[in-house]
Structures are given as C-alpha cells and as structure tokens.
Motif scaffolding. Sequence first.
Motif, short mmCIF file in Angstrom:
data_model
loop_
_atom_site.label_atom_id
_atom_site.label_comp_id
_atom_site.label_asym_id
_atom_site.label_seq_id
_atom_site.Cartn_x
_atom_site.Cartn_y
_atom_site.Cartn_z
N PRO A 1 129.27 43.32 53.94
CA PRO A 1 130.65 43.69 53.58
C PRO A 1 131.27 44.56 54.66
O PRO A 1 130.58 45.23 55.43
N GLU A 2 132.60 44.57 54.69
CA GLU A 2 133.33 45.26 55.76
C GLU A 2 134.13 46.46 55.27
O GLU A 2 134.87 47.06 56.06
N ASP A 3 134.01 46.82 54.00
CA ASP A 3 134.94 47.81 53.44
C ASP A 3 134.38 49.22 53.36
O ASP A 3 135.08 50.13 52.90
N GLU A 4 133.11 49.46 53.76
CA GLU A 4 132.54 50.80 53.70
C GLU A 4 131.66 51.04 54.92
O GLU A 4 130.97 50.12 55.40
N VAL A 5 131.63 52.28 55.41
CA VAL A 5 130.77 52.66 56.52
C VAL A 5 129.31 52.60 56.07
O VAL A 5 128.96 53.07 54.98
N ILE A 6 128.45 51.99 56.89
CA ILE A 6 127.05 51.75 56.52
C ILE A 6 126.14 52.75 57.22
O ILE A 6 126.15 52.88 58.44
N ARG A 7 125.33 53.45 56.41
CA ARG A 7 124.39 54.43 56.96
C ARG A 7 123.09 53.78 57.41
O ARG A 7 122.54 54.09 58.46
N GLN A 8 122.58 52.87 56.59
CA GLN A 8 121.32 52.19 56.91
C GLN A 8 121.24 50.86 56.19
O GLN A 8 121.92 50.63 55.19
N LEU A 9 120.38 50.01 56.74
CA LEU A 9 120.16 48.67 56.21
C LEU A 9 118.67 48.52 55.96
O LEU A 9 117.84 48.89 56.80
N LEU A 10 118.30 48.02 54.79
CA LEU A 10 116.90 47.77 54.46
C LEU A 10 116.70 46.28 54.24
O LEU A 10 117.53 45.62 53.62
N VAL A 11 115.58 45.77 54.74
CA VAL A 11 115.21 44.37 54.52
C VAL A 11 113.82 44.35 53.91
O VAL A 11 112.85 44.81 54.52
N HIS B 1 106.95 46.41 51.38
CA HIS B 1 107.35 45.28 52.24
C HIS B 1 108.74 45.45 52.84
O HIS B 1 109.42 44.46 53.12
N THR B 2 109.15 46.70 53.08
CA THR B 2 110.54 46.95 53.46
C THR B 2 110.66 47.58 54.85
O THR B 2 110.03 48.60 55.13
N PHE B 3 111.50 46.95 55.69
CA PHE B 3 111.89 47.52 56.98
C PHE B 3 113.17 48.32 56.82
O PHE B 3 114.06 47.95 56.03
N GLN B 4 113.29 49.40 57.59
CA GLN B 4 114.52 50.16 57.66
C GLN B 4 115.18 49.96 59.03
O GLN B 4 114.51 49.99 60.06
N PHE B 5 116.50 49.76 59.02
CA PHE B 5 117.29 49.71 60.25
C PHE B 5 118.38 50.77 60.13
O PHE B 5 119.44 50.52 59.54
N PRO B 6 118.13 51.98 60.65
CA PRO B 6 119.12 53.06 60.53
C PRO B 6 120.22 52.91 61.57
O PRO B 6 120.00 52.40 62.67
N PHE B 7 121.41 53.38 61.22
CA PHE B 7 122.55 53.36 62.13
C PHE B 7 122.88 54.79 62.55
O PHE B 7 123.34 55.60 61.73
N GLY B 8 122.66 55.10 63.81
CA GLY B 8 123.02 56.40 64.36
C GLY B 8 122.24 57.55 63.77
O GLY B 8 121.17 57.38 63.17
N ASN B 9 122.76 58.74 63.96
CA ASN B 9 122.18 59.97 63.41
C ASN B 9 122.35 59.96 61.90
O ASN B 9 123.48 60.01 61.40
N GLN B 10 121.26 59.92 61.16
CA GLN B 10 121.33 59.78 59.71
C GLN B 10 121.94 61.00 59.02
O GLN B 10 122.28 60.93 57.83
N GLN B 11 122.09 62.10 59.73
CA GLN B 11 122.70 63.29 59.14
C GLN B 11 124.19 63.43 59.49
O GLN B 11 124.85 64.33 59.00
N ASP B 12 124.72 62.54 60.33
CA ASP B 12 126.10 62.63 60.79
C ASP B 12 126.90 61.41 60.34
O ASP B 12 126.82 60.35 60.95
N PRO B 13 127.70 61.54 59.28
CA PRO B 13 128.48 60.38 58.80
C PRO B 13 129.40 59.80 59.85
O PRO B 13 129.72 58.60 59.81
N GLY B 14 129.84 60.59 60.79
CA GLY B 14 130.70 60.08 61.84
C GLY B 14 129.99 59.18 62.83
O GLY B 14 130.65 58.54 63.66
N ASP B 15 128.67 59.13 62.74
CA ASP B 15 127.87 58.34 63.68
C ASP B 15 127.36 57.04 63.06
O ASP B 15 126.60 56.31 63.69
N TRP B 16 127.74 56.75 61.83
CA TRP B 16 127.24 55.56 61.15
C TRP B 16 128.09 54.35 61.50
O TRP B 16 129.11 54.47 62.18
#
Length: 361
Positions: free
Chosen positions: A186-196, A313-328
């Motif tokens: 989806p394109e309507d919210e800033v994403i902090r992390q993705l799990l597969v 069975h889960t991979f994490q793909f974090p986006f940027g600094n996980q403590q900084d919402p401006g970096d997601w």
Amino acid sequence: MNYRTDLLLAATAMPAASGTKTMDILIKKPISRIEMTYTTTKVLATNAYGVPACIPKIELVDGSKPLHSLCGYTNQALAYYSRGNIAMEQGIHIRTQEECATYAIDFGRFLHDPLLAFDPSKFPNPQLKISWNRAACDASVATDSLEIWAEVFDEKMPSPIGFLSAREIWSGNFLAENSVNEILLPEDEVIRQLLVRANYAGYEPAYQVDIAKLDEASGGAVIFDYQNLDKYLQRMKSRWQVIKCPFTGGFDGGAETFYIPQTEYDAWINGVAEGADGATHVGGASCRGGKAVMHSTAGANLVGESGGYLPWHTFQFPFGNQQDPGDWYDPTAKRPRLRLTSNTAGVSGDGNVVIETIHRY
C-alpha cells in the motif's frame, strides 16, 4: 503516577474449543501496549504445531477498518524483532502442565513512547478481537484461559502523532519452485518495517523463499535486492539479537516433537536432563526450522533454553533507523512491489507478508 497497567480481561476460560473473543476498548486515555496471555493445559507429550497456532488472528478494529491484524506467529515475530532480548513464551511443554504464550500490540517504538501511542478517543468504535483454537497444538487439550492487559498513560498525557499499525497484507501458499510471488504494498502510510514469513515445517525459511526484492514500479528504484536469503541471515546476525527462550520438555519415551520459535537451520536446544536414565538427544542434524524431534526415556524432562534466529520462519526487512520516524520508507505514488522467489519447497509451504506503518491522527 505517569503510567498505569489496566486489566482488561482477567484470566478467563474460553467458552468453546475455538472462536473469537470481542471486546470494546473502553479506556479513554492513550494506550502504549496491549498484551494478551493465552494458556492451555497440555495432555499429549508431543506438539503438532508451534504454540502460536492456537491464536490464528489478533485484530484491533474500528468498525470494519483493521488497525492491527496479525496471526499469532507474525504477532510474536514482530515483537521479537522490535523489542529484542525477550521471550514470548513460558517454554514449558509437559503433559498436565500449562503451556503459556504472550502476544502483544506495541503502539510505540518502545513502552510508553510519547510520540506514538493508540488514542481510543480518536475512534468511534475501537474493538479488540482475539481468535483462538485451543487444540491446534495439542489435539487433546480441553482447558485454556485468556488474560489481557493494557499499559496506559495516566497523569502524563502525551500528544502522539499516531501509532504503529501492523497488518498482514498477504497470506497464502507460495508458487512453484523458481516462480516469483509478487505482492503490491500500500502507498498511503509510511512503512517502518516489512516482515516475510516463509513457513515449511521442519525447514528454514530460505528453503521456501530464497530471493527477496523490493522495487518501485513508478521509477525503477530498488529498495533492496537480496539474491540469497541465507547470506542475508548471516549478515543480519551482526544486527539482530539472538533469540533465547526457556525450554522444558517432558517425555513419554521414544520420540516427542517440540516446536521452538527459532527456525534457522542451526537452531538449538541446550539443557540438562532430569529424571532417572534421562539421556536425551535431538534426532537428526539439528532443530532445523524450529522442529525438534527429541528422544529420551519415559518420565524424564529436559530443562534449559532454545536459541537461534528467524522467529517463526520470519525475515525482517527494516527501513532506516527504527527509532526515527523521519527515516522510514514513504511509498507515496511509488507503486512499491515485493517479489519473493520460491525455493525448493515450492507450493508445499505457506506464509505471510506484514507491514508496520504509522497510522497518523
């Protein structure tokens, strides 16, 4: 006092073998975390699945709009990655004893995060829905209970900009070996992390999915492109914290199957046997895929801990600094697409794709 802990539901036996418990959220102050503990009393020595199979869905909704929607496996996996150095289960797997696991909705980056918290007053009809199936792990279970707590802001009243919302955007079976499974984000919210989550019982997740690529269809930008998820795991071991959980297993004699949260190829159980002639060993090369087939004498217990990486069975793909919402990652107008390439397991396994986003007020 700045914070308080509210009991939303005292430990209560569920009215049937399976169903959904729905509760209105009546608290009016901001909530930092909701935690649920589900307990069953074991009857069989062995388990058919991991403990989170007993909680097929956890939802926070406002009418028909999902604000949090995960299965038990991905709910715990998210907590392992977001919190680190924790255990989401009691780890006791013995006939006649309680088998207990905790599930959570973390609305902030950490407990009592003043920037991100769930404010029930912003929604007309917030409800918590917990689905259960007491016999999913042990087919003979007849006794269970559910308890729910909320960590609430009290005298300290924050002004949060929103809260962390985790939702499964895809679930199902993967395609045949070497096929590409494409999921649009989806394109309507800033994403902090993705799990597969790539689940195939008794095998590490890279046996099910071995390539993961996220790119933008609108401009061709590549966010990540991991051509070997085993290699990705080895590199991320320098960032992820090793998962260690209590483990106590009881034996009727012969081979009993236990499931642990850690599902890499080299997952392990360390412990000491208790009981006369309690010589215990794991059959096969390891606890691969979190499935431990253990052999011991009747009446013996093994007490220790399980360890490893890749929760359920889960991979994490974090986006940027996980403590900084401006970096997601901001996907607005970028048409992001996740492409997962099936490995040897092909159509045999199933999985989930989870995004954690900022839901802004």
